[in-house]
Design an enzyme around this catalytic site. Structure first.
Site, PDB file in Angstrom:
ATOM      1  N   GLY A  39       0.783  -1.235   0.000  1.00 53.64           N
ATOM      2  CA  GLY A  39       0.000   0.000   0.000  1.00 53.64           C
ATOM      3  C   GLY A  39       0.814   1.284   0.000  1.00 53.64           C
ATOM      4  O   GLY A  39       0.320   2.338   0.418  1.00 53.64           O
ATOM      5  N   SER A  40       2.052   1.241  -0.493  1.00 54.09           N
ATOM      6  CA  SER A  40       2.827   2.488  -0.506  1.00 54.09           C
ATOM      7  C   SER A  40       2.203   3.506  -1.471  1.00 54.09           C
ATOM      8  O   SER A  40       2.242   4.712  -1.216  1.00 54.09           O
ATOM      9  CB  SER A  40       4.296   2.227  -0.843  1.00 54.09           C
ATOM     10  OG  SER A  40       4.441   1.850  -2.185  1.00 54.09           O
ATOM     11  N   ASN A  41       1.617   3.030  -2.567  1.00 53.94           N
ATOM     12  CA  ASN A  41       0.926   3.968  -3.471  1.00 53.94           C
ATOM     13  C   ASN A  41      -0.326   4.530  -2.823  1.00 53.94           C
ATOM     14  O   ASN A  41      -0.633   5.717  -2.978  1.00 53.94           O
ATOM     15  CB  ASN A  41       0.571   3.278  -4.800  1.00 53.94           C
ATOM     16  CG  ASN A  41       1.765   3.228  -5.727  1.00 53.94           C
ATOM     17  OD1 ASN A  41       2.119   4.229  -6.342  1.00 53.94           O
ATOM     18  ND2 ASN A  41       2.421   2.079  -5.786  1.00 53.94           N
ATOM     19  N   MET A  52      -4.086  -7.262  -6.912  1.00 50.91           N
ATOM     20  CA  MET A  52      -3.581  -8.401  -7.693  1.00 50.91           C
ATOM     21  C   MET A  52      -4.709  -9.280  -8.238  1.00 50.91           C
ATOM     22  O   MET A  52      -4.704 -10.502  -8.049  1.00 50.91           O
ATOM     23  CB  MET A  52      -2.634  -9.246  -6.828  1.00 50.91           C
ATOM     24  CG  MET A  52      -1.497  -8.459  -6.217  1.00 50.91           C
ATOM     25  SD  MET A  52      -0.491  -7.597  -7.441  1.00 50.91           S
ATOM     26  CE  MET A  52       0.451  -8.979  -8.051  1.00 50.91           C
ATOM     27  N   ASN A  75      -5.323   2.015 -13.330  1.00 58.44           N
ATOM     28  CA  ASN A  75      -4.343   1.143 -12.668  1.00 58.44           C
ATOM     29  C   ASN A  75      -2.946   1.712 -12.857  1.00 58.44           C
ATOM     30  O   ASN A  75      -2.669   2.370 -13.854  1.00 58.44           O
ATOM     31  CB  ASN A  75      -4.404  -0.262 -13.284  1.00 58.44           C
ATOM     32  CG  ASN A  75      -3.408  -1.222 -12.660  1.00 58.44           C
ATOM     33  OD1 ASN A  75      -3.266  -1.278 -11.431  1.00 58.44           O
ATOM     34  ND2 ASN A  75      -2.700  -1.981 -13.487  1.00 58.44           N
ATOM     35  N   HIS A  94       1.083   0.521 -13.156  1.00 56.86           N
ATOM     36  CA  HIS A  94       1.906  -0.665 -13.416  1.00 56.86           C
ATOM     37  C   HIS A  94       3.371  -0.237 -13.516  1.00 56.86           C
ATOM     38  O   HIS A  94       3.689   0.751 -14.189  1.00 56.86           O
ATOM     39  CB  HIS A  94       1.446  -1.330 -14.722  1.00 56.86           C
ATOM     40  CG  HIS A  94       2.194  -2.588 -15.000  1.00 56.86           C
ATOM     41  ND1 HIS A  94       1.960  -3.762 -14.308  1.00 56.86           N
ATOM     42  CD2 HIS A  94       3.202  -2.863 -15.864  1.00 56.86           C
ATOM     43  CE1 HIS A  94       2.781  -4.695 -14.743  1.00 56.86           C
ATOM     44  NE2 HIS A  94       3.547  -4.178 -15.681  1.00 56.86           N
TER      45      HIS A  94
HETATM   46  C1  GRF Z   1       3.348  -1.134  -7.486  1.00 56.75           C
HETATM   47  O1  GRF Z   1       4.625  -1.308  -8.024  1.00 56.75           O
HETATM   48  C2  GRF Z   1       2.313  -1.050  -8.558  1.00 56.75           C
HETATM   49  O2  GRF Z   1       2.761  -0.445  -9.723  1.00 56.75           O
HETATM   50  C3  GRF Z   1       2.018  -2.509  -8.825  1.00 56.75           C
HETATM   51  O3  GRF Z   1       2.054  -3.106  -7.557  1.00 56.75           O
HETATM   52  C4  GRF Z   1       2.926  -2.374  -6.692  1.00 56.75           C
HETATM   53  C5  GRF Z   1       2.156  -2.022  -5.464  1.00 56.75           C
HETATM   54  O4  GRF Z   1       2.971  -1.468  -4.481  1.00 56.75           O
HETATM   55  N1  GRF Z   1       0.776  -2.655  -9.544  1.00 56.75           N
HETATM   56  P1  GRF Z   1       2.320  -0.810  -3.177  1.00 56.75           P
HETATM   57  O5  GRF Z   1       1.394  -1.866  -2.567  1.00 56.75           O
HETATM   58  O6  GRF Z   1       1.555   0.401  -3.601  1.00 56.75           O
HETATM   59  O7  GRF Z   1       3.463  -0.506  -2.274  1.00 56.75           O
END
Ligand code: GRF
Length: 188
Positions: free
Chosen positions: A12-14, A90, A107, A109
């Site tokens: 969940g860093s994003n 996922m 999304n 990626h």
């Molecule tokens: C990210 O690299 C995103 O691009 C991919 O999965 C990863 C998720 O990372 N789809 P986080 O859970 O947001 O840290």
């Protein structure tokens, strides 16, 4: 103000980067919901700390994927969610959510699509020996990492330190995702 839901399965860093941008006044919509399909995922803890409501649900707990998505769709409607942002979710989005949210699902990626689709994009690109890495944000359709591209960011990297590369890619993601959400939201 428009409202977004962020779907995540892992760290969940994003998710956190998007909420941080909102808290700094740099996001033109409200992160109003986190949806997580994995019990125990770290994103759940982040959401609780950041005071964002979380729904944790797994398709296994429902009759089938359509029933799982109908449950989510109902919650998204109840909470007046305008845009779904997948961030490390996922799972392929199914018919129910695609019909319900049309082209309002995006999304992120960690590769320059259409190269290196799938769950191990950074490692695959690194092992392939590419010299320019990047990140793509795209609309979601029924295919894996398919759908029209909205934005991309890239940088050259010829080093051999995989961890350094990964952290540069994540940093780029954290900058690009909030900016791209702003662009999409203002066109909704
Ligand atoms: C990210 O690299 C995103 O691009 C991919 O999965 C990863 C998720 O990372 N789809 P986080 O859970 O947001 O840290």
């Amino acid at each position: 103000m428009k409202r977004i839901a962020i779907f995540a399965s892992g760290s969940g860093s994003n998710f956190e980067a998007i909420v941080d941008a909102y808290n700094r006044g740099e996001l033109n919509c409200e992160p109003a919901l986190c949806v997580c399909d994995r019990k125990g995922a770290y994103v759940i803890e982040r959401a609780r700390k950041l005071n964002v409501p979380v729904i944790v649900a797994h398709p296994r707990d429902f009759e089938d994927k359509a029933a799982y998505e109908r449950f989510l769709l109902e919650k998204l409607m109840e909470l007046d969610i305008d845009l779904i942002c997948l961030a490390g979710y996922m799972r392929l989005i199914g018919e129910v959510l695609l019909e319900g949210y049309g082209n309002r699902i995006i999304n992120i990626h960690p590769s320059l699509l259409p190269a290196f689709k799938g769950a191990h994009a950074i490692k695959d690109a690194f092992d392939y020996g590419v010299k320019v890495y990047g990140v793509t944000i795209h609309f979601v359709d029924e295919t894996l990492d398919g759908g029209k591209i909205i934005s991309q960011g890239a940088f050259p990297y010829e080093g051999t330190d995989f961890e350094e590369l990964e952290s540069r890619i994540h940093k780029l993601e954290h900058q690009l995702y909030p900016k791209t959400i702003n662009k999409i939201i203002s066109n909704l």
